[in-house]
Design a protein around this motif. Structure first.
Motif, PDB file in Angstrom:
ATOM      1  N   VAL B 121      12.623 -38.581 -18.656  1.00 42.46           N
ATOM      2  CA  VAL B 121      12.807 -37.873 -20.013  1.00 42.46           C
ATOM      3  C   VAL B 121      13.829 -38.402 -20.642  1.00 42.46           C
ATOM      4  N   LEU B 122      14.155 -39.719 -20.727  1.00 49.03           N
ATOM      5  CA  LEU B 122      15.160 -40.531 -21.724  1.00 49.03           C
ATOM      6  C   LEU B 122      14.903 -40.034 -23.322  1.00 49.03           C
ATOM      7  N   ALA B 123      13.632 -40.171 -23.633  1.00 49.27           N
ATOM      8  CA  ALA B 123      13.314 -39.475 -25.108  1.00 49.27           C
ATOM      9  C   ALA B 123      13.718 -38.259 -25.290  1.00 49.27           C
ATOM     10  N   GLN B 124      13.329 -37.275 -24.367  1.00 49.23           N
ATOM     11  CA  GLN B 124      13.613 -35.989 -24.736  1.00 49.23           C
ATOM     12  C   GLN B 124      15.222 -35.645 -24.603  1.00 49.23           C
ATOM     13  N   VAL B 125      16.076 -36.294 -23.901  1.00 46.35           N
ATOM     14  CA  VAL B 125      17.263 -35.865 -23.704  1.00 46.35           C
ATOM     15  C   VAL B 125      18.040 -36.794 -24.991  1.00 46.35           C
ATOM     16  N   ARG B 126      17.500 -37.691 -25.511  1.00 45.48           N
ATOM     17  CA  ARG B 126      18.174 -38.403 -26.830  1.00 45.48           C
ATOM     18  C   ARG B 126      17.781 -37.307 -27.904  1.00 45.48           C
ATOM     19  N   ASP B 127      16.520 -37.167 -27.830  1.00 43.85           N
ATOM     20  CA  ASP B 127      16.009 -36.335 -29.208  1.00 43.85           C
ATOM     21  C   ASP B 127      16.746 -34.832 -29.057  1.00 43.85           C
ATOM     22  N   ALA B 128      17.018 -34.276 -28.042  1.00 43.97           N
ATOM     23  CA  ALA B 128      17.707 -33.156 -28.025  1.00 43.97           C
ATOM     24  C   ALA B 128      19.239 -33.252 -27.813  1.00 43.97           C
ATOM     25  N   ASN B 129      19.753 -34.501 -27.893  1.00 44.52           N
ATOM     26  CA  ASN B 129      20.878 -34.676 -27.737  1.00 44.52           C
ATOM     27  C   ASN B 129      21.841 -33.862 -26.826  1.00 44.52           C
ATOM     28  N   ASP B 141      27.307 -39.436 -28.046  1.00 42.15           N
ATOM     29  CA  ASP B 141      28.422 -40.225 -27.864  1.00 42.15           C
ATOM     30  C   ASP B 141      28.414 -41.348 -26.896  1.00 42.15           C
ATOM     31  N   VAL B 142      27.559 -41.339 -25.953  1.00 37.95           N
ATOM     32  CA  VAL B 142      27.590 -42.404 -25.051  1.00 37.95           C
ATOM     33  C   VAL B 142      26.248 -43.071 -24.863  1.00 37.95           C
ATOM     34  N   ALA B 143      25.412 -42.770 -25.812  1.00 37.61           N
ATOM     35  CA  ALA B 143      24.055 -43.392 -25.870  1.00 37.61           C
ATOM     36  C   ALA B 143      24.013 -44.955 -25.498  1.00 37.61           C
ATOM     37  N   ASP B 144      24.618 -45.503 -25.877  1.00 36.63           N
ATOM     38  CA  ASP B 144      24.618 -46.982 -25.450  1.00 36.63           C
ATOM     39  C   ASP B 144      24.951 -47.506 -24.027  1.00 36.63           C
ATOM     40  N   ARG B 145      25.260 -46.392 -23.463  1.00 35.96           N
ATOM     41  CA  ARG B 145      25.993 -46.584 -22.067  1.00 35.96           C
ATOM     42  C   ARG B 145      24.730 -45.785 -21.025  1.00 35.96           C
ATOM     43  N   VAL B 146      24.052 -45.104 -21.685  1.00 42.11           N
ATOM     44  CA  VAL B 146      22.987 -44.570 -20.710  1.00 42.11           C
ATOM     45  C   VAL B 146      21.806 -45.518 -20.072  1.00 42.11           C
ATOM     46  N   THR B 147      22.072 -45.455 -18.932  1.00 41.27           N
ATOM     47  CA  THR B 147      20.745 -46.286 -18.404  1.00 41.27           C
ATOM     48  C   THR B 147      19.472 -45.730 -17.920  1.00 41.27           C
ATOM     49  N   SER B 148      19.433 -44.288 -17.694  1.00 39.54           N
ATOM     50  CA  SER B 148      18.220 -43.584 -17.406  1.00 39.54           C
ATOM     51  C   SER B 148      18.363 -42.208 -17.458  1.00 39.54           C
ATOM     52  N   ALA B 149      17.310 -41.304 -17.614  1.00 38.95           N
ATOM     53  CA  ALA B 149      17.445 -39.824 -17.567  1.00 38.95           C
ATOM     54  C   ALA B 149      16.138 -39.571 -16.849  1.00 38.95           C
ATOM     55  N   PRO B 311      14.168 -21.441 -16.423  1.00 37.66           N
ATOM     56  CA  PRO B 311      13.395 -21.757 -17.572  1.00 37.66           C
ATOM     57  C   PRO B 311      13.627 -23.333 -17.848  1.00 37.66           C
ATOM     58  N   THR B 312      14.703 -23.669 -16.971  1.00 33.43           N
ATOM     59  CA  THR B 312      15.047 -25.292 -17.539  1.00 33.43           C
ATOM     60  C   THR B 312      14.630 -26.339 -16.031  1.00 33.43           C
ATOM     61  N   LEU B 313      14.692 -27.305 -16.373  1.00 31.78           N
ATOM     62  CA  LEU B 313      14.588 -28.250 -15.407  1.00 31.78           C
ATOM     63  C   LEU B 313      16.125 -29.142 -15.302  1.00 31.78           C
ATOM     64  N   ARG B 314      16.331 -29.327 -13.889  1.00 31.28           N
ATOM     65  CA  ARG B 314      17.579 -29.972 -13.636  1.00 31.28           C
ATOM     66  C   ARG B 314      17.329 -31.664 -14.084  1.00 31.28           C
ATOM     67  N   VAL B 315      18.407 -32.292 -14.950  1.00 25.53           N
ATOM     68  CA  VAL B 315      18.073 -33.721 -15.164  1.00 25.53           C
ATOM     69  C   VAL B 315      19.242 -34.383 -14.927  1.00 25.53           C
ATOM     70  N   ILE B 316      19.182 -35.692 -14.422  1.00 21.06           N
ATOM     71  CA  ILE B 316      20.282 -36.557 -14.332  1.00 21.06           C
ATOM     72  C   ILE B 316      20.364 -37.759 -15.281  1.00 21.06           C
ATOM     73  N   VAL B 317      21.442 -37.638 -15.844  1.00 24.89           N
ATOM     74  CA  VAL B 317      21.437 -38.751 -16.844  1.00 24.89           C
ATOM     75  C   VAL B 317      22.336 -39.762 -16.325  1.00 24.89           C
ATOM     76  N   THR B 318      21.958 -40.988 -16.065  1.00 25.95           N
ATOM     77  CA  THR B 318      23.002 -41.910 -15.523  1.00 25.95           C
ATOM     78  C   THR B 318      23.689 -42.908 -16.690  1.00 25.95           C
ATOM     79  N   VAL B 319      25.107 -42.917 -16.627  1.00 21.89           N
ATOM     80  CA  VAL B 319      25.786 -43.348 -17.652  1.00 21.89           C
ATOM     81  C   VAL B 319      26.877 -44.559 -16.959  1.00 21.89           C
ATOM     82  N   ARG B 320      26.763 -45.669 -17.558  1.00 24.42           N
ATOM     83  CA  ARG B 320      27.608 -46.740 -16.929  1.00 24.42           C
ATOM     84  C   ARG B 320      29.241 -46.325 -17.327  1.00 24.42           C
TER      85      ARG B 320
END
Lengths: 109, 448
Positions: B121-129, B141-149, B311-320
């Protein structure tokens, strides 16, 4: 006495949070555990390594307690500098907790 | 060959984690006592590791043990069994290829392999900021350090694949307990909004994904809790679901034991508020759960309640978050702790004097303070191992920590030895969420 003599524990992690479940060997000791194994005592016991809030949940039918401790793993993940970044050893540390009085399972018959 | 109409809600644990032993899974598969085998292969940080491997090599990034698993399940698959597992990692297409090749090599034809897509869901978390609470900021704020979502996906996608006659279903970030839930729905013809039933499936999945943790693993603490006798690898559990009750047991000839104590221990594992155990499928309240011994190595679990899925799904965003340096050195004999503490003092000063920037820096003493922090001093140790750990923004600074620590060999304290060091990239998995509607799970089927 120590918790280890009357109960066993199991710990796990989620992010920076550790949970430790506590199950009495003898169900007669459940009221004693409720009375003795308090949030205050557990928080104090883990104060050197847990920086966040500690909460206690009760599951009366097992019976068991579940302690949830936040800020327990230096942030969790591979950015954690904690040796045991998954908190698997925390269950053993809790077994060292000192308790007062005599639990029902130890009362002379 | 049995199809969905004749499959029973008898589910075995195939694995509790990546790298788990395979022989107990194969024993369950060949026993005839289960119709579904569920394999938990990912932890919170696993998806990030798979993603990194796929980035380095587009043909990798999935759990390659899938080939060995398929080979070991030849008889099980051949007689109608279903295997569900999180083998896909970050590369469902490559994982599918791996399973198909392994099955064809065994001469298994007409077996449908389904891979689930949509957990990335990398595209979705980016779009939803999305908000990243743990870091106190938003995605941008950390987009350039995100490796996956990756989003945790549930039983619905698996059930769809099973309805398409899939007999091997693989996913990436499948929620652990959703696999057994899907098996229950498939075998019993339940609806995906039958919350009480989904809660039972979820508890069965939560228990099964404990693997040997239910049969006596992680349990021995002599003399208070004696070890299960012998040295044979512990068997894995199986669950037979009957209405609102889960019958949990193991194969009669498998090593280990299933008791209310081993089960209670597992029920609490990696859980928080028992009234609010949320999965992609259902909201479980297991505050009043019971675990009763009803026979040798047979425990009945019931008393779980089910409420509508969140109503929501848990998401893990991995950040360097930087570079982690870890160095360890040992000192032994009389006065070893004092010498190690002198080494710590010198190293702290050295790093400050040479301008090495560490965001975090800590010193631990194995055997004394490394697990729970410095405690009450017991007797002088015969040996001690100093562990230095630092988190640095700059990889050169992380290397400098290790180099300065190594130079302690030539500095004041006597008798330093057994040095080991490493510098690795550090990442954190930050939990966030997305509305259910923004995550679409689909499956692709390939038949052997």
């Amino acid at each position: 006495m120590r918790l280890r003599e009357i109960a066993f524990t199991r710990s796990g992690d989620k992010g920076d949070t550790v949970n430790v479940g506590v199950v009495p060997y003898d169900t007669r000791d459940w009221p004693y555990l409720l009375d003795q194994v308090t949030v205050e005592r557990v928080a104090s016991h883990f104060a050197r390594t847990v920086s966040g809030a500690v909460r206690r949940y009760e599951l009366p039918n097992l019976p068991a307690l579940n302690f949830v401790m936040q800020g327990a793993l230096d942030g969790g993940g591979s950015g954690s500098l904690h040796l045991d970044a998954l908190g698997k050893t925390y269950q053993s540390h809790l077994l060292d907790l000192e308790l007062d009085g005599v639990p029902p399972s130890r009362h002379p018959a | 060959m049995p199809g969905a109409a004749t499959r029973r809600p008898f589910i075995g644990c195939g694995s509790a984690s990546l790298g788990d032993r395979l022989s107990p899974a194969f024993a369950l598969a060949d026993s005839g006592e289960i119709d579904y085998l569920v394999f938990d292969r990912v932890g919170e940080m696993s998806m990030a590791a798979f993603e990194a491997r796929r980035t380095a090599d587009p043909a990798q990034g999935y759990d390659r043990s899938l080939a060995d698993v398929v080979r070991g399940l030849a008889r099980f698959l051949g007689s109608g069994g279903v295997a569900i597992g999180s083998f896909a990692g970050a590369n469902p297409a490559a994982a599918t290829r791996c399973a198909i090749d392994a099955a064809r090599a065994l001469g298994l034809h007409g077996i449908a392999v389904a891979a689930l897509y949509g957990d990335n869901v990398l595209a979705q978390v980016r779009d939803a900021n999305v908000e990243l609470d743990r870091l106190g900021c938003r995605f941008a704020d950390v987009a350039d350090r995100v490796t996956s979502a990756y989003a945790y996906i549930g039983a619905d996608g698996i059930v769809d694949a099973l309805r398409d006659d899939a007999r091997i279903v693989i996913g990436g970030r499948l929620a652990d307990s959703s696999m057994a839930t899907a098996a229950l729905v498939d075998a019993s013809g339940l609806a995906l909004d039958d919350w009480p039933a989904l809660a039972v499936g979820t508890m069965a999945g939560h228990l099964l994904e404990g693997g040997s943790g239910i049969t006596g693993g992680g349990f021995a603490d002599p003399p208070f809790r004696p070890a299960v006798p012998g040295y044979a690898p512990l068997g894995f559990p199986l669950a037979r679901i009957d209405g609102d009750t889960i019958h949990l047991t193991k194969l009669a000839d498998a090593a280990g034991t299933v008791t209310p104590a081993t089960v209670a221990s597992r029920i609490l594992y990696e859980t928080q508020d028992p009234a609010s155990y949320l999965t992609p499928d259902v909201h479980v309240d297991f505050t009043d759960v019971t675990a009763e011994e009803i026979g040798p190595d047979l425990v009945a679990v019931s008393g779980v309640r089910g409420l509508p899925a969140p109503p929501t799904l848990r998401v893990i965003v991995t950040v360097r978050v930087g570079w982690k340096a870890v160095t360890e050195v040992s000192y032994g004999g009389p006065g070893c702790l004092t010498r190690a503490q002198l080494a710590e003092e010198i190293l702290r000063q050295r790093l400050a004097d040479t301008g090495v920037e560490t965001g975090k820096l800590r010193f631990d003493y194995h055997g004394i303070s490394a697990l729970f922090g410095a405690g009450v001093a017991r007797d002088e140790p015969d040996e001690v191992r100093l562990r230095v750990a630092a988190l640095c923004d700059d990889r050169r600074h992380a290397r400098a920590v290790c180099e300065e620590a190594a130079l302690l060999y030539f500095d004041r304290p006597a008798g330093m030895g057994a040095t080991q060091s490493s510098v690795t990239e550090a990442q954190v998995g930050v939990a966030t969420s997305l509305p259910r509607g923004s995550v679409r799970v689909e499956h692709e089927v390939v038949v052997t």
